[in-house]
Design a protein around this motif. Sequence first.
Motif, PDB file in Angstrom:
ATOM      1  N   ILE A 133       0.829  -1.085   0.078  1.00  0.00           N
ATOM      2  CA  ILE A 133       0.054  -0.174   0.153  1.00  0.00           C
ATOM      3  C   ILE A 133       0.712   1.274   0.195  1.00  0.00           C
ATOM      4  O   ILE A 133       1.629   1.290   1.126  1.00  0.00           O
ATOM      5  N   LEU A 134       0.730   2.108  -1.035  1.00  0.00           N
ATOM      6  CA  LEU A 134       1.559   3.303  -1.136  1.00  0.00           C
ATOM      7  C   LEU A 134       1.141   4.320  -0.828  1.00  0.00           C
ATOM      8  O   LEU A 134      -0.094   4.606  -1.151  1.00  0.00           O
ATOM      9  N   PHE A 135       1.925   5.454  -0.093  1.00  0.00           N
ATOM     10  CA  PHE A 135       1.248   6.558   0.492  1.00  0.00           C
ATOM     11  C   PHE A 135       2.097   7.632   0.022  1.00  0.00           C
ATOM     12  O   PHE A 135       3.504   7.740   0.044  1.00  0.00           O
ATOM     13  N   ALA A 136       1.388   8.773  -0.349  1.00  0.00           N
ATOM     14  CA  ALA A 136       2.279  10.051  -0.479  1.00  0.00           C
ATOM     15  C   ALA A 136       2.177  10.774   0.746  1.00  0.00           C
ATOM     16  O   ALA A 136       1.111  10.899   1.422  1.00  0.00           O
ATOM     17  N   GLY A 137       3.237  11.726   0.786  1.00  0.00           N
ATOM     18  CA  GLY A 137       3.263  12.825   2.151  1.00  0.00           C
ATOM     19  C   GLY A 137       4.180  12.484   2.970  1.00  0.00           C
ATOM     20  O   GLY A 137       4.931  11.597   2.778  1.00  0.00           O
ATOM     21  N   ALA A 138       4.186  13.272   4.229  1.00  0.00           N
ATOM     22  CA  ALA A 138       5.249  12.952   5.184  1.00  0.00           C
ATOM     23  C   ALA A 138       4.601  12.528   6.558  1.00  0.00           C
ATOM     24  O   ALA A 138       3.492  13.093   6.984  1.00  0.00           O
ATOM     25  N   LEU A 139       5.226  11.492   6.905  1.00  0.00           N
ATOM     26  CA  LEU A 139       4.756  10.822   8.335  1.00  0.00           C
ATOM     27  C   LEU A 139       5.358  11.754   9.507  1.00  0.00           C
ATOM     28  O   LEU A 139       6.554  11.999   9.544  1.00  0.00           O
ATOM     29  N   THR A 140       4.476  12.085  10.238  1.00  0.00           N
ATOM     30  CA  THR A 140       4.922  12.969  11.614  1.00  0.00           C
ATOM     31  C   THR A 140       5.200  12.043  12.749  1.00  0.00           C
ATOM     32  O   THR A 140       4.796  11.151  12.892  1.00  0.00           O
ATOM     33  N   PRO A 141       6.134  12.650  13.484  1.00  0.00           N
ATOM     34  CA  PRO A 141       6.304  11.785  14.806  1.00  0.00           C
ATOM     35  C   PRO A 141       5.062  11.361  15.542  1.00  0.00           C
ATOM     36  O   PRO A 141       4.932  10.420  15.971  1.00  0.00           O
ATOM     37  N   GLY A 142       4.192  12.205  15.595  1.00  0.00           N
ATOM     38  CA  GLY A 142       2.809  12.039  16.187  1.00  0.00           C
ATOM     39  C   GLY A 142       2.075  10.975  15.532  1.00  0.00           C
ATOM     40  O   GLY A 142       1.548  10.172  16.115  1.00  0.00           O
ATOM     41  N   GLY A 143       2.259  11.038  14.175  1.00  0.00           N
ATOM     42  CA  GLY A 143       1.596   9.863  13.477  1.00  0.00           C
ATOM     43  C   GLY A 143       2.083   8.734  13.602  1.00  0.00           C
ATOM     44  O   GLY A 143       1.435   7.436  13.441  1.00  0.00           O
ATOM     45  N   THR A 145       3.553   7.636  16.210  1.00  0.00           N
ATOM     46  CA  THR A 145       3.298   7.118  17.552  1.00  0.00           C
ATOM     47  C   THR A 145       1.935   6.604  17.419  1.00  0.00           C
ATOM     48  O   THR A 145       1.635   5.474  18.230  1.00  0.00           O
ATOM     49  N   ALA A 146       0.924   7.261  17.029  1.00  0.00           N
ATOM     50  CA  ALA A 146      -0.308   6.849  16.766  1.00  0.00           C
ATOM     51  C   ALA A 146      -0.512   5.477  16.155  1.00  0.00           C
ATOM     52  O   ALA A 146      -1.304   4.734  16.744  1.00  0.00           O
ATOM     53  N   LEU A 147       0.282   5.229  15.104  1.00  0.00           N
ATOM     54  CA  LEU A 147       0.267   3.922  14.390  1.00  0.00           C
ATOM     55  C   LEU A 147       0.661   2.965  15.190  1.00  0.00           C
ATOM     56  O   LEU A 147       0.294   1.773  15.393  1.00  0.00           O
ATOM     57  N   GLY A 148       1.947   3.241  15.946  1.00  0.00           N
ATOM     58  CA  GLY A 148       2.357   2.361  16.720  1.00  0.00           C
ATOM     59  C   GLY A 148       1.378   1.748  17.877  1.00  0.00           C
ATOM     60  O   GLY A 148       1.455   0.566  18.250  1.00  0.00           O
ATOM     61  N   GLU A 149       0.890   2.758  18.477  1.00  0.00           N
ATOM     62  CA  GLU A 149      -0.380   2.285  19.331  1.00  0.00           C
ATOM     63  C   GLU A 149      -1.329   1.393  18.976  1.00  0.00           C
ATOM     64  O   GLU A 149      -1.885   0.603  19.465  1.00  0.00           O
ATOM     65  N   ALA A 150      -1.954   1.926  17.832  1.00  0.00           N
ATOM     66  CA  ALA A 150      -3.101   1.444  17.210  1.00  0.00           C
ATOM     67  C   ALA A 150      -2.813  -0.071  16.888  1.00  0.00           C
ATOM     68  O   ALA A 150      -3.721  -0.874  16.892  1.00  0.00           O
ATOM     69  N   PRO A 154       6.213  -2.066  18.007  1.00  0.00           N
ATOM     70  CA  PRO A 154       7.047  -1.600  18.677  1.00  0.00           C
ATOM     71  C   PRO A 154       7.800  -0.923  17.443  1.00  0.00           C
ATOM     72  O   PRO A 154       8.154  -1.234  16.328  1.00  0.00           O
ATOM     73  N   VAL A 155       8.356   0.606  17.620  1.00  0.00           N
ATOM     74  CA  VAL A 155       8.685   1.229  16.593  1.00  0.00           C
ATOM     75  C   VAL A 155      10.407   0.947  16.550  1.00  0.00           C
ATOM     76  O   VAL A 155      11.169   1.426  17.608  1.00  0.00           O
ATOM     77  N   GLN A 218      -6.132   3.617   8.365  1.00  0.00           N
ATOM     78  CA  GLN A 218      -5.522   4.189   9.895  1.00  0.00           C
ATOM     79  C   GLN A 218      -4.539   5.043   9.395  1.00  0.00           C
ATOM     80  O   GLN A 218      -4.189   5.910   9.953  1.00  0.00           O
ATOM     81  N   VAL A 219      -3.697   4.631   8.216  1.00  0.00           N
ATOM     82  CA  VAL A 219      -2.409   5.526   7.821  1.00  0.00           C
ATOM     83  C   VAL A 219      -3.005   6.842   7.339  1.00  0.00           C
ATOM     84  O   VAL A 219      -2.484   8.009   7.559  1.00  0.00           O
TER      85      VAL A 219
END
Length: 233
Positions: A133-143, A145-150, A154-155, A218-219
Amino acid sequence: MATALRYHAALHYYVVHDGAGEPEGLLAEEFLLAADHSCVGLVGGGWSRSEGRWRDASATSRRLRVDPTLRARVTPVSRDRAATLYREFCGAALPDEAALRTCFGAPPTPPSPLLLHRSEATPGFRETRTYRILFAGALTPGGLTALGEAWRMPVTGDLAEPGVRVLGTVCRQVGRDAFRWELRRVAAGAAWGLDVTCDLTGDRDDAVGVLLHALTAQVRLQGLVPVTIDRFR
């Protein structure tokens, strides 16, 4: 023979902002899927405050994937958030998804099925598939963290280090099927991908479609724009 298309159970929604950063409209869209859940097309509809009506916006959806300037004016949102904004804009309820689909353009003619090289399945399974699954854009530190929790992931990589490719790996068991996905930088860090490996035991692959859709959603809600879902195996 024409390829049968599958549709997601829910559309993806975006708020479109004007040059001053104020909301000016909505975009609703969906991927068109082949029988194996890979992407074969993209369609969408848009509503703007100036026009006050829904219209085909498939070209806008496709341009969103390649135009960073347009992408900077668009925010991924849930349907609930889109409905709230729509009511604020025009005082009406957001049309249901069946009604929204009627303003989408005609689906593109899907390509002929690609005869993939069928490598051996993982021992103990009937079939092994790999998707990206390919995504464009920039992943933020908060994003991240949210994916890691969901995902209870482990990051394992440093987001601030551009040389790090894989940021985390998740393994799940669904009945007798097994799934594994990696969150990684792709295209020399210009994009993000989820590489999803599906080890299947039975003849049904419903869980594959459910998982790919859930991961995409989710992403996307962390600010990235899904571009496509490719199958490599």
